[in-house]
Scaffold this motif. Sequence first.
Motif, PDB file in Angstrom:
ATOM      1  N   ASP A  14       0.835  -1.197   0.000  1.00  0.00           N
ATOM      2  CA  ASP A  14       0.000   0.000   0.000  1.00  0.00           C
ATOM      3  C   ASP A  14       0.873   1.252   0.000  1.00  0.00           C
ATOM      4  N   ILE A  15       0.495   2.226  -0.798  1.00  0.00           N
ATOM      5  CA  ILE A  15       1.268   3.460  -0.900  1.00  0.00           C
ATOM      6  C   ILE A  15       0.340   4.663  -0.766  1.00  0.00           C
ATOM      7  N   ARG A  16       0.928   5.822  -0.707  1.00  0.00           N
ATOM      8  CA  ARG A  16       0.185   7.072  -0.651  1.00  0.00           C
ATOM      9  C   ARG A  16       0.609   7.937  -1.838  1.00  0.00           C
ATOM     10  N   ALA A  17      -0.277   8.817  -2.236  1.00  0.00           N
ATOM     11  CA  ALA A  17       0.011   9.729  -3.343  1.00  0.00           C
ATOM     12  C   ALA A  17      -0.267  11.151  -2.889  1.00  0.00           C
ATOM     13  N   GLN A  18       0.768  11.969  -2.893  1.00  0.00           N
ATOM     14  CA  GLN A  18       0.622  13.382  -2.525  1.00  0.00           C
ATOM     15  C   GLN A  18       0.434  14.208  -3.792  1.00  0.00           C
ATOM     16  N   VAL A  19      -0.626  14.998  -3.846  1.00  0.00           N
ATOM     17  CA  VAL A  19      -0.886  15.859  -5.005  1.00  0.00           C
ATOM     18  C   VAL A  19      -0.237  17.210  -4.760  1.00  0.00           C
ATOM     19  N   GLN A  20       0.491  17.689  -5.760  1.00  0.00           N
ATOM     20  CA  GLN A  20       1.169  18.981  -5.671  1.00  0.00           C
ATOM     21  C   GLN A  20       0.945  19.753  -6.968  1.00  0.00           C
ATOM     22  N   ARG A  21       1.336  21.009  -6.927  1.00  0.00           N
ATOM     23  CA  ARG A  21       1.198  21.827  -8.142  1.00  0.00           C
ATOM     24  C   ARG A  21       2.351  22.814  -8.213  1.00  0.00           C
ATOM     25  N   GLY A  55       2.018  22.547 -13.626  1.00  0.00           N
ATOM     26  CA  GLY A  55       0.697  21.989 -13.354  1.00  0.00           C
ATOM     27  C   GLY A  55       0.727  20.969 -12.224  1.00  0.00           C
ATOM     28  N   PHE A  56      -0.310  20.142 -12.185  1.00  0.00           N
ATOM     29  CA  PHE A  56      -0.399  19.118 -11.139  1.00  0.00           C
ATOM     30  C   PHE A  56       0.685  18.058 -11.316  1.00  0.00           C
ATOM     31  N   ASN A  57       1.111  17.486 -10.202  1.00  0.00           N
ATOM     32  CA  ASN A  57       1.987  16.327 -10.237  1.00  0.00           C
ATOM     33  C   ASN A  57       1.663  15.457  -9.032  1.00  0.00           C
ATOM     34  N   ILE A  58       2.020  14.179  -9.115  1.00  0.00           N
ATOM     35  CA  ILE A  58       1.741  13.223  -8.047  1.00  0.00           C
ATOM     36  C   ILE A  58       3.055  12.626  -7.557  1.00  0.00           C
ATOM     37  N   CYS A  59       3.221  12.638  -6.259  1.00  0.00           N
ATOM     38  CA  CYS A  59       4.400  12.043  -5.627  1.00  0.00           C
ATOM     39  C   CYS A  59       3.955  10.779  -4.907  1.00  0.00           C
ATOM     40  N   LEU A 107       3.383   9.832   3.773  1.00  0.00           N
ATOM     41  CA  LEU A 107       3.200  11.198   3.289  1.00  0.00           C
ATOM     42  C   LEU A 107       4.227  12.176   3.842  1.00  0.00           C
ATOM     43  N   ASP A 108       5.022  11.756   4.819  1.00  0.00           N
ATOM     44  CA  ASP A 108       6.111  12.602   5.308  1.00  0.00           C
ATOM     45  C   ASP A 108       7.303  12.584   4.359  1.00  0.00           C
ATOM     46  N   GLN A 109       7.299  11.642   3.416  1.00  0.00           N
ATOM     47  CA  GLN A 109       8.385  11.555   2.449  1.00  0.00           C
ATOM     48  C   GLN A 109       8.131  12.491   1.275  1.00  0.00           C
ATOM     49  N   GLY A 110       9.125  12.630   0.421  1.00  0.00           N
ATOM     50  CA  GLY A 110       8.994  13.467  -0.760  1.00  0.00           C
ATOM     51  C   GLY A 110       9.573  12.779  -1.977  1.00  0.00           C
ATOM     52  N   CYS A 111       9.524  13.447  -3.106  1.00  0.00           N
ATOM     53  CA  CYS A 111      10.019  12.898  -4.366  1.00  0.00           C
ATOM     54  C   CYS A 111      11.059  13.817  -4.981  1.00  0.00           C
ATOM     55  N   THR A 112      11.919  13.215  -5.788  1.00  0.00           N
ATOM     56  CA  THR A 112      12.800  14.008  -6.626  1.00  0.00           C
ATOM     57  C   THR A 112      12.012  14.413  -7.873  1.00  0.00           C
ATOM     58  N   ALA A 113      12.548  15.328  -8.644  1.00  0.00           N
ATOM     59  CA  ALA A 113      11.862  15.783  -9.857  1.00  0.00           C
ATOM     60  C   ALA A 113      11.642  14.638 -10.837  1.00  0.00           C
ATOM     61  N   ASP A 114      12.584  13.696 -10.904  1.00  0.00           N
ATOM     62  CA  ASP A 114      12.462  12.578 -11.840  1.00  0.00           C
ATOM     63  C   ASP A 114      11.429  11.552 -11.398  1.00  0.00           C
ATOM     64  N   GLU A 115      11.097  11.529 -10.110  1.00  0.00           N
ATOM     65  CA  GLU A 115      10.125  10.551  -9.596  1.00  0.00           C
ATOM     66  C   GLU A 115       8.693  11.049  -9.693  1.00  0.00           C
ATOM     67  N   LEU A 116       8.493  12.357  -9.840  1.00  0.00           N
ATOM     68  CA  LEU A 116       7.149  12.919  -9.884  1.00  0.00           C
ATOM     69  C   LEU A 116       6.392  12.443 -11.119  1.00  0.00           C
ATOM     70  N   LEU A 117       5.142  12.044 -10.914  1.00  0.00           N
ATOM     71  CA  LEU A 117       4.271  11.688 -12.032  1.00  0.00           C
ATOM     72  C   LEU A 117       3.542  12.940 -12.501  1.00  0.00           C
TER      73      LEU A 117
END
Length: 202
Positions: A161-168, A172-176, A181-191
């Motif tokens: 099970d995972i979580r998806a953080q929505v950002q903008r 535009g929108f991107n999903i990490c 949810l305390d974690q983050g993504c690098t630019a290459d990992e963002l959907l």
Amino acid sequence: MLLVFPSERLGEDAMGEAVVVCVDRGGQSAPTSRGGSRPPAGQRNEPFRRVAAILGCLALATTATTACAAAGGETAVIRQTELVGEWSNTNGARAYVSVDRGFAVSGIEQAVPDYGCSASVTTYTWNFMVPTGPHSAAVSESATEGESLAVSAGTDDASCDIRAQVQRDGQGFNICLVRDLDQGCTADELLRKDSPPARPTR
């Protein structure tokens, strides 16, 4: 590590040269001139050099922190109609979010490097998470918008099970996708959502 600073204001014996501050693993600094020939008399300027070294390190640390925090932009609320569709990242991960709460993904390890579930698991269900308090949220099967998603593989293995953080951000929108949810993504990992194919002109 070497830090180089102009020396106009660091003392009379350093005028016209650049001061190189050598910082070893123990955090000690040993300033020297560019040519390495300045006599020990320059030790009276040690406080000025240490101040310059500290300011330089703080500037570098601030720049690095800002760069890391900038990936993805700010947390944002997304509507279900905006969420549904195909998403991908530059690492090769792809996901399809469907209106019936299906979440199909390939190459998930390219979006979640610490993913612990078998790569054979590719089909999930998703639901928005809604706030239940200042620092808590719960899965909702009826919410039609939100800033985070619960993505479940429907197995007994919680690591699936995972979580998806929505950002903008400016793109535009991107999903990490993260394990927490305390974690983050690098630019290459963002959907990011794929652009729909252009309609042929008549």
